[in-house]
Structure formats: C-alpha cells, structure tokens
Write a protein that holds these residues in place. Structure first.
Motif, mmCIF file in Angstrom:
data_model
loop_
_atom_site.group_PDB
_atom_site.id
_atom_site.type_symbol
_atom_site.label_atom_id
_atom_site.label_comp_id
_atom_site.label_asym_id
_atom_site.label_seq_id
_atom_site.Cartn_x
_atom_site.Cartn_y
_atom_site.Cartn_z
ATOM 1 N N HIS A 215 0.739 -1.017 -0.047
ATOM 2 C CA HIS A 215 -0.025 -0.037 0.029
ATOM 3 C C HIS A 215 0.871 1.053 0.159
ATOM 4 O O HIS A 215 0.755 2.267 -0.808
ATOM 5 C CB HIS A 215 -0.966 0.055 1.165
ATOM 6 N N VAL B 209 1.052 4.185 -2.519
ATOM 7 C CA VAL B 209 0.852 5.316 -2.366
ATOM 8 C C VAL B 209 1.827 6.161 -2.972
ATOM 9 O O VAL B 209 1.589 7.296 -3.574
ATOM 10 C CB VAL B 209 0.413 5.465 -0.976
ATOM 11 N N VAL C 8 -9.223 0.827 8.450
ATOM 12 C CA VAL C 8 -10.004 -0.062 7.479
ATOM 13 C C VAL C 8 -10.146 -1.373 8.024
ATOM 14 O O VAL C 8 -11.294 -1.984 7.895
ATOM 15 C CB VAL C 8 -9.329 -0.155 6.183
ATOM 16 N N ALA D 179 -12.822 -1.533 10.522
ATOM 17 C CA ALA D 179 -14.318 -1.576 10.225
ATOM 18 C C ALA D 179 -14.677 -2.754 9.174
ATOM 19 O O ALA D 179 -15.807 -3.461 9.248
ATOM 20 C CB ALA D 179 -14.337 -0.442 9.091
ATOM 21 N N SER E 211 -18.798 5.977 5.911
ATOM 22 C CA SER E 211 -18.057 5.532 4.867
ATOM 23 C C SER E 211 -17.088 6.693 4.423
ATOM 24 O O SER E 211 -15.987 6.712 4.140
ATOM 25 C CB SER E 211 -18.834 4.985 3.718
ATOM 26 N N ILE F 30 -14.507 7.622 6.782
ATOM 27 C CA ILE F 30 -13.239 6.641 6.562
ATOM 28 C C ILE F 30 -12.460 7.042 5.640
ATOM 29 O O ILE F 30 -11.376 7.044 5.637
ATOM 30 C CB ILE F 30 -13.682 5.141 6.626
ATOM 31 N N PHE F 31 -13.028 7.339 4.359
ATOM 32 C CA PHE F 31 -12.435 7.698 3.010
ATOM 33 C C PHE F 31 -11.589 8.944 3.428
ATOM 34 O O PHE F 31 -10.527 8.687 2.938
ATOM 35 C CB PHE F 31 -13.312 8.025 1.857
ATOM 36 N N VAL G 282 -8.558 8.014 5.609
ATOM 37 C CA VAL G 282 -7.603 7.260 4.947
ATOM 38 C C VAL G 282 -6.704 8.030 3.967
ATOM 39 O O VAL G 282 -5.632 8.013 3.788
ATOM 40 C CB VAL G 282 -8.105 5.818 4.537
ATOM 41 N N TYR G 283 -7.418 8.967 3.110
ATOM 42 C CA TYR G 283 -6.796 9.583 2.273
ATOM 43 C C TYR G 283 -6.090 10.686 2.799
ATOM 44 O O TYR G 283 -4.581 10.875 2.541
ATOM 45 C CB TYR G 283 -7.813 10.238 1.487
ATOM 46 N N ASN H 78 -2.929 8.570 4.116
ATOM 47 C CA ASN H 78 -1.895 8.279 3.126
ATOM 48 C C ASN H 78 -1.296 9.392 2.349
ATOM 49 O O ASN H 78 -0.175 9.395 2.247
ATOM 50 C CB ASN H 78 -3.091 7.726 1.654
ATOM 51 N N TYR H 79 -1.838 10.448 2.146
ATOM 52 C CA TYR H 79 -1.114 11.806 1.815
ATOM 53 C C TYR H 79 -0.104 12.226 2.854
ATOM 54 O O TYR H 79 0.885 12.546 2.170
ATOM 55 C CB TYR H 79 -2.229 12.903 1.795
ATOM 56 N N ASP I 176 2.872 9.980 2.498
ATOM 57 C CA ASP I 176 3.500 10.203 1.345
ATOM 58 C C ASP I 176 4.280 11.643 1.293
ATOM 59 O O ASP I 176 5.531 11.731 1.031
ATOM 60 C CB ASP I 176 2.503 10.361 0.336
#
Ligand SMILES: Nc1ncnc2c1ncn2[C@@H]1O[C@H](COP(=O)(O)OP(=O)(O)OP(=O)(O)O)[C@@H](O)[C@H]1O
Ligand SMILES: [Mg+2]
Lengths: 318, 349, 317
Positions: free
Chosen positions: C33, C37, C248, C251, C289, C292-293, C296-297, C300-301, C304
C-alpha cells in the motif's frame, strides 16, 4: 536450479506448518472450554463424551498431529454440531471465492496495465495527472465502501442487479452467474487497479529512462512496440510479485465483499465458522488459505525466472 | 547472403546531390529547476557521404547531447531545440517522431557508450537485431535471421548461431558492443554515430572495437561521427576533428592539420593530457586545470577564458567567433591562437 | 558456550528467509500500500507544506479533537439516546447525519466512533511500532543468526493474509476493544519490524556508526543514538499508512461480524448497523464511509509527504 526449488518448496511447507500450528494454538488459547460452548446445557456425562470425541483431552501437539494427518489425507474434518463434512462445504464454496478473486485479479490487471503503460509514457501530462489523482483516491477507498455504495444504488435504489445472491455456478448459466458476480467483482477490483497501476507506472517510468529504450528508439521501433515489447516486460517484475502477494489482500477483500453481498463463498463460510466457533472447520479453512497463498507465490517465483533471463541464469549457476 | 545487399535495396535517394548532413546553428537547451542548461549552443558543420568526423571534448562539453540532438533522440519535454539539421536536404529539426522513425535505424544509427545497459536485458540478442531489420526492410523472419547471422560474423563474433540465442548478460562487454554495432549497421545506414563506443570497455578491446568501426565504415561507405573525450582515439581514424567546449565547436580541421597545426589553447590542453608513450612510466596524467564551465550561467567572453593560460581582458569580455575555414579547412575561435609551433604533436601516433 | 543453533541453523535461516530475489518489492499489504501510495507522486516538494498537506493535517486535527472531546461535546449519547419511533431517518436539521436503526444520532455515533476507532488504530500501530521497531532494530543491527532468525519469523508472519490473521485472533480471543487492538498490533508488528530491519541494515554500515562504536559507544547507545534517528522517518511514514490500514481493518472486522461488540461505538459498528437499512436510510452507511475515506486519504497523503520530505526510498523498505 533444483536445489533452489527444493529449498523454496521446503520453505513453503514450513510456512504452512507454522501458520496452521499457530492457529491451532490460538483455538486452545481462547477462554472457556469449547465443549460447554457447543452444548452449554449438556450433562457432565455428555460433555465428557464430547470432549473424548473431539480428542480435547489429549496434549495439543497430539491433537495437532491428528488434525494434520487427517488434513493431509484429504479429510478436512466435520462441523461440531451438524456433523456436516467440511469437505462438502469447501467443494461448493471454494470455487465461488476462486472465481471472484480470479475475475477481480484479471480485470484489475486488464485495466491497470494499459493505464500504467500509457500514463508512464505521458508522465506529467494532464491525462497522467488526472489518472494518478484518481488512483490515489481509489487507494483510500476501502472495498467495503465500494461494495456498500453498489449495494445501495445499483442494488437497492435502482434495482439493476440482484443483491442477495445465490450464485449460480458458471457452467449452469454463465449469464446468471455474471449478473450475481458483477458487483462483488467490481467492489474487489477497484482498489487493486489503483495498487497495480501506480506501481507499474513508476516502474515503467524508470524503465523508459533506460539506455536500451533509447537503443530501441534509435532502431526506429515504433513507440507502441517500444512500450509493450521493450519496456513492459522488465517493468512487470515488481507488478508480478505484487500481484502474488496481493492475493493476501484479495482474500481479505473477498471475505468482506462476500459478506456484504451474501456471496456463498469460502470467505462467508469462514466468518460463519468463526461466529459459530466451529474450530475444526476453521482450522482447515485457514490451512487452505495459507496453502493457496503460499502456492501462488511459489508459482510466481517460478514465473519470475521465466520473465527475467538474468534470474534464470543466476539460479542455474547457484 | 550478406547484409550489404539490403543496404543497397533500402537506400532511397531523395536528393543525392545535397551533402549528407548539414548542421546549422544547432542549439539544444534543457529547462531544469536550476535554469536553462545550454548543452549545445550553436553548432554548425557539414558532413559528406562516407566521411568521418571526430567530435572531441571534455566530459560535459555537450558531445552526447549534440549527437542525440542531430538524430532527434532527445525527449521533447523540457528541451528547446533550434537551428537546422538537414539530412540529404530534408530538414529534421521539428520533424515528428513518426517521420524520424523512418530515419532511425534505417538512414542513421547510433552505437552507445555503455554496452552493458544499451541492450535490452530480457530480449534475445538475435531478436534485438532482427527487430530493426524487419521494421525497415520488408523481409521474412527467416531472411532476417540469416542476415543477423551474417551481421554477427561480420562484426567478428565467433559462433554466431549460438550467440543469436543468448541474452546480453551472457556476453562480455566487448561482445555486447559488437552486437550494438551489428544492430546499428543492420539496415545499412548512411550515417553512424558512435558515442564514446569504447569508454566502458577494457583497454585491450578498445582498439579492436575502434578498428571494427573503421572497417565497417569503409566497407559500407557510411559517414561516421565518432564522439570521444580522447584525442588519441580519433587521431588516425577520422577525416576531420571538431573540438567542443561548453556546447560550441571551438576548433575544427582535417585530422592531420589539427595535429600539426592546432590553434586553440583548449585543443592544446586536451592534447597535452594524452599520456605519451615516451613519458616515463610514472608521470602523472596532466589534466586541464580549472573546472568545466557552468552551462547555466556561462562566463562572459570566451567560455574557456577562466581556464586559459593566455587569456586577456578581451578574452574575458568578447566572445571570439569561429573563423572562416582557411585553405586547409581549418577553423577556430580564439583571439590569440596558439602559434604555429605545435611541439606537442610529437607524442602523437 | 555452544551456538544457540545446531549446525543446520544457517540452512534453516536461508530456507525460511528468502528475501534476496525480491528485496525491493513490498512484502505485505501495508508496505505494498505504501509503495502504491508513494509510487510516482511528485518528488520532494519545496520547503513547507502544500495546501493539500494542510487540509490533511486540518482534517486529522479536527477528527482527533472531536474524538478526545466527545464526552464533553453537546451531542446525544451514541448508545443510550435511542428512540425506536424515529428509527432509520435520513438527515434532518436536528440530526444532520440522520438517525440509525435504533433512532440514535449518526453524527454523534461517528464522533464517538472516531474516539474508539482511532484509539484502536493508534494503539495497535504504536504497539507494532515499539515491538516491531525494537525487533527490526535488533535484527538489523546484529546481523548473523539473531537477525536471520528474527527476519525469518517476520517473513513467516507476513506470509499470511492479514485480515484472516486478525479475524482468527479476534474470534479466538473474543470481541473486545483490547483484543481487536492486539489483533491489529500483531498484524503491524512484522510490517514495522521488516522495514526497520531493512533500513537499519543499510544505516549500520555507515562510517559514523563505526566511528561511534570505535569511540566506545555501547550497542544500545549506538542503536538508539546513531541508527534510530535515521531509521525513524521510514518507520513513521509507514506507521501513518499503518494507521490508515488499521482503521479499514477495524471496520472490515465489524462488517463481517467479527469486530468489537456492537455496544462499543466504532466506525465499523456504525456501518454494520446501517447495513440492514440500505434502502430506507443509506445515509447511515454513506456518512461513516465518507469519514473513513477522508481519513484514510489524509493519512495516505501525509505518509507520502513524510516519505518525500525525508526522501525515504521504496527500495529501502
Ligand atoms: N536531460 C538533461 N537535462 C539537463 N541537462 C542535461 C541533460 N542531458 C545532458 N545535460 C547536460 O548537458 C551537458 C552536456 O552533457 P553531455 O552528456 O552531452 O556531455 P558529454 O560531452 O557527452 O560528456 P561525457 O564525456 O561525460 O559523456 C552536461 O552539463 C549535462 O549535465
Ligand atoms: Mg557523453
């Protein structure tokens, strides 16, 4: 060559043994005695009989040995209560899960590879940036969210596709099979596309900087052929490994997606077994998943040397 | 069955009276985060059919960029390319890749510096040769294989049948460079670029590869541009030599003339950095003092002035133009050229 | 003293620990992942954070604040303020995210869910960070047999589908917050161990480490003072993604009925309880949802950004 393969194979066996032993140990770790969970209102006599029956009073390693012996002979055990054979359950549910994962893997690669190749070629362009941003967002989109969105809109609101599915086996009626499979497959595929596409893209970008690409260009080979014949293969080694390791994520995803859509696959059976505390069955399911996973990666190891002659040679020398 | 017959059949002649290659005021700049890199900054020369030109200069002087720019092999993104490159009278600057692909491999080809990385590691050598053949010449697979075989033996590779089926990593550096040469000459190009074809090789095979290039060039009547940082390499092998510094040609002359009568202090410095056989064995290699120029903010005046022993104020403020060719075809750009003493030449073969 | 391993030890290590061929390839879903990413995102930005990074930081701050302050916020109780008469309603002015199947306020449940879900994810990854980090540091620093055996162990743990592992652990041990946290920690230990080990291996060869040793610094001091600071960026950036993955996973566990029991409000449980009302009130599933999105975004960002800032290379993983 033979030696490396033997070593790898032994390693594979070892992993399966360790994993199954750990899960086996875990079933023993759990609080309370399984017998009172299975027949909470049974008499002491009944309980003793069941304990005897299940071999629960033997030492753990003996129980494990017994289970392993049966497993190796193809006897995957029985459900505690119904005495239903785990073999029959596996026979009906494993193909469903395999079909689901196969489709997902296939479509994910089918979409990700061309995307990865073309965005790498046009790295930095609007097209590339758009695709990349979309994929970055897809990475953050858990497959259950996709599954639920599909279930809400395509399934419940617009009623385009059936949600509560009773998957019809493909040989019986391919079309029906596909209508039931469509949403689970999409839910499972989306996230994988992002993973594959982004990894392939960055590998491709690196490969396209290589000298041998300039050589091919200087030979007058058309761009399309350079991309697909010269650049893709050396770039696909990572992709391949990832696709293999990803089977782990795929299995996890399949469990979730099967549960959301009620697909009667192995993932659904596993969760059922967990909730019903069907440990012998669970034990066999876990072993099968471990074997599946490890075998796929073993196969990929072999494919690796097919794709890259340098590895092939390094191994035959070793 | 030899490869030469294909060379003939593929030779299309749009305007055969024009010189093979006319490069006029070619500039190639790279846009980078730090600024505009003027890698090639106004290069002009003409190359006739079957003639050879040596391009010599220190590392970073823009030789590779020049070769790739002429051939149109540089990426389009963040590259500014201007001026004119006429191949048999056809303008190549601004041509798109699909037009260039008809020239690449067929009319002009290139041998690269590092044979270790220039061959596709996951494709059989035979395939890498036949691929170009089948792209440009309308021949069958069998025919292409036969030709590849002939090519491999003509570049001096023993057991060509076996080699065809091998992968690059199964070969030595020298062998791979022979393969690269076979690939380059496969379709009988009229112009061959060899970009430091021996720098990555063992000293022992360097001469062999250079000799091979020379014989192939003569046998096939190809024009050749041989790029090197070593004046010794081009000494006996090219008709003409162009000396490059900071993206410009600073001196250009027929080989003999250059060695007997060099005029530019930079050429002089380059020449004295070649080890001579007559030197005692432990003499330290002379290198040119000072650092190569910054191509983003180049010095004013003559680009070589900061490193030049003879530099005056004029040199530091006014850039000398490349002189018109004299009767020998000798050109140079220097306000105070080296006098016609040329003692340095004694050590050259 | 005899060697702790019999003669076949080396062979065994080699057998179990097979990493040369694919050393630069992500070996588990989190690293993978991570690789996905960070693959191809633009090179390290100039100094300072971009707008995107600020938005991500802002979102996470908001979420964490809400999670911490949940008990004092003027919101209904997520479990007890039920009203069966108003079950499964879409958004209204009073209940901007609607009401769930028991007539409980979804907005409040999401905030309380953040409290529990974030706690589980952070606690799991912090545990993994400490234990996995220590294991990785030790096995990377003491190469040879210690390292080989530890490396082999992590490889074996990694050679197993992680959701299945977590599922098994929770189902065997019971569906409590502690057990779910432990299950996710067990999953993250080998991941962090592996990256720490890889990173340590490359740093422990450097001159300044040798120099520190030569000046008489002990092993522990060398590890903590010389190596750890350099390995930390890689560990942190993967830990951020690990948190995203743990969220995630929590959930997912709930969704298949194997997560924390429904009497604890987690994001997974909020979604799970909404599943039965997809037709009547999809908002019950959509809002959690979405949250959560975004989370997670954002993670991730940030992972990175961290990677790019400290120039952590994927190949170092
Ligand atoms: N793609 C590029 N982007 C930016 N600068 C470049 C690029 N390619 C080359 N340059 C710069 O152009 C200059 C000339 O490079 P070039 O490779 O032509 O030198 P060269 O004479 O071939 O040297 P060498 O002997 O080392 O091969 C160098 O300063 C180099 O840094
Ligand atoms: Mg060069």
């Amino acid at each position: 060559m033979l030696r490396t393969f033997t070593l790898k194979f032994l390693r594979l066996v070892l992993v399966v043994l360790v994993v199954t032993f750990i899960t086996f140990g875990l079933t023993k770790l759990q609080p309370g005695d399984p017998v009172s969970k299975i027949i909470p209102f049974g008499t002491a006599q009944q309980k003793a009989a069941l304990t005897q029956d299940l071999g629960l009073n033997e030492p753990v390693y003996q129980q494990y040995g017994k289970w392993l012996g049966n497993f190796l002979q193809g006897d995957f055990g029985k459900y505690y209560d119904s005495k239903q054979s785990v073999n029959t359950v596996i026979k009906t549910s494993l193909p469903v899960s395999l079909e689901l994962m196969l489709y997902a893997q296939f479509f994910a690669l089918l979409i990700a590879i061309p995307l990865g190749v073309t965005t790498a070629y046009r790295a930095g362009s609007k097209y590339d940036r758009g695709a990349n941003a979309t994929m970055f967002a897809l990475l953050a989109l858990p497959n259950f969210v996709v599954a639920l969105l599909l279930a809400i809109y395509v399934g419940a609101k617009w009623q385009l596709l059936p949600t509560q599915s009773n998957v019809i086996p493909f040989p019986l009626n391919p079309l029906d099979n596909w209508t039931y499979m469509l949403m689970p497959v999409v839910a499972l595929t989306l996230g994988q596309i992002a993973v594959y596409m982004r990894l392939l893209r960055s590998d491709m970008i690196a490969t396209l900087q290589e000298d041998f690409i300039t050589t091919a260009k200087a030979k007058g080979i058309p761009t399309r052929r350079i991309l697909w014949r010269h650049a893709l293969r050396p770039s696909s080694l990572t992709l391949l490994t990832v696709a293999g390791l990803n089977v782990g994520a795929l299995i996890g995803g399949a469990i979730v997606v099967e549960n959301v859509f009620g697909v009667p696959g192995l993932g659904k059976r596993i969760t059922e077994a967990i909730l019903a505390k069907q440990y012998p069955a669970l034990q066999s399911y876990v072993a099968i998943i471990a074997i599946l996973y490890v075998t796929v990666n073993f196969a990929i190891d072999i494919l690796y040397s097919v794709l890259d002659p340098r590895i092939r040679n390094a191994r035959s020398v070793a | 069955m030899s490869a030469e017959s294909f060379a003939e059949s593929s030779a299309t002649t749009p305007s055969s009276d024009a010189p093979l290659l006319v490069v006029n005021n070619l500039k190639t700049y790279f846009k980078t985060d730090r600024g505009l890199v003027r890698a090639v900054d106004g290069v002009s020369f003409t190359l006739e059919r079957g003639r050879t030109l040596g391009v010599v200069g220190e590392s970073g002087s823009g030789k590779t960029v020049l070769a790739r720019s002429i051939m149109g092999l540089l990426p389009k993104r963040d590259v500014e390319r201007s001026g004119s490159v006429k191949f048999e009278g056809v303008e190549l600057v601004g041509a798109d890749n699909s037009l260039m692909a008809q020239y690449w491999g067929d009319q002009m080809a290139m041998v690269f510096q590092d044979p270790m990385t220039s061959l596709n590691p996951v494709m059989r050598v035979g395939k890498q040769i036949t691929e170009g053949l089948r792209q440009h010449l309308d021949i069958s697979k069998d025919h292409a294989n036969q030709t590849a075989l002939a090519l491999l033996s003509s570049v001096g590779i023993p057991e060509p049948e076996r080699r065809l089926r091998q992968y690059p990593h199964e070969m030595s550096g020298g062998m791979r460079q022979r393969v690269m040469i076979a690939i380059a000459i496969a379709c009988g190009p009229k112009l061959l670029f060899a970009d430091e074809p021996t720098t990555a090789l063992d000293v022992t095979v360097q001469a062999q590869i250079l000799d091979l290039l020379q014989t192939q060039q003569r046998d096939r009547y190809m024009a050749m541009i041989l790029v090197t940082h070593d004046l010794g390499v081009v000494a006996g092998r090219t008709d003409e030599i162009a000396v490059m510094y900071a993206g410009k040609i600073v001196e250009k002359a027929p080989t003999k003339v250059l060695f007997s009568n060099l005029r530019h202090p930079y050429t002089e410095a380059l020449l004295s950095s070649i080890p001579k056989i007559s030197d005692p064995s432990h003499t330290r290699l002379k290198t040119i003092g000072g650092r190569p120029p910054n191509l983003i903010n180049p010095p004013t005046g003559c680009k070589f002035s900061p490193r030049c022993a003879y530099a005056t104020d004029k040199c530091r403020t006014e850039e000398p133009p490349l002189s018109a060719p004299d009767s020998d075809g000798h050109q140079f750009s220097c306000w105070f050229p080296v006098e016609l003493s040329a003692k340095q030449t004694s050590g050259v073969r | 003293m005899r060697d702790p391993l019999p003669d076949h030890g080396e062979e065994l290590i080699h057998l179990m620990h097979d990493s040369e061929a694919r050393s630069d390839v992500p070996a588990d879903s989190v690293t993978q992942h991570f690789a996905a990413v960070s693959a191809g995102t633009v090179k390290a930005k100039k100094k300072g954070l971009t707008i995107g990074a600020w938005i991500a930081v802002g979102w996470m701050t908001l979420l964490i604040l809400a999670a911490i302050l949940a008990p004092v916020l003027p919101i209904p109780d997520p479990i007890n303020d039920a009203n069966p008469l108003k079950a499964a309603q879409g958004p209204t002015l009073n209940h901007i995210f609607g009401l769930d199947g028991n007539g409980r306020d979804v907005f409040s449940r999401i905030i309380w869910g953040a409290r529990n879900s974030l706690f589980i994810a952070f606690a799991a990854v912090i545990t993994g960070f400490i234990i996995g980090g220590a294991l990785g540091l030790i096995s990377g620093y003491f190469k040879g047999r210690v390292g080989g055996v530890l490396g082999a162990l992590t490889d074996i743990l990694l050679a197993f589908p992680q959701l299945v592992l977590a599922l098994a652990v929770v189902s065997f041990l019971g569906r409590t917050v502690f057990n779910v946290t432990m299950a996710l920690a067990i999953v993250s230990i080998p991941i962090l161990a592996r990256i720490t080990r890889a990173s340590t291996l490359s740093w422990s060869e450097r001159d300044f480490v040798t120099a520190a040793r030569a000046q008489g610094a002990g092993h522990i001091r060398t590890m903590l003072r010389e190596i750890l600071p350099n390995v930390l960026p890689a560990m942190l950036s993967i830990a951020l993604l690990g948190i995203a993955v743990a969220i995630v996973a929590e959930a997912s566990l709930s969704l298949v009925g194997a997560g924390v029991k429904p009497d604890v409000t987690t994001w997974g449980n909020v979604i799970f309880s909404g599943q039965a009302y997809l037709r009547e009130a999809p908002s019950m599933v959509l809002f959690p949802s979405m949250v959560i999105f975004f989370t997670v975004y954002a993670l991730n960002y940030l992972g990175d950004v961290l990677r790019a800032t400290f120039d952590v290379r994927e190949s170092a993983l």
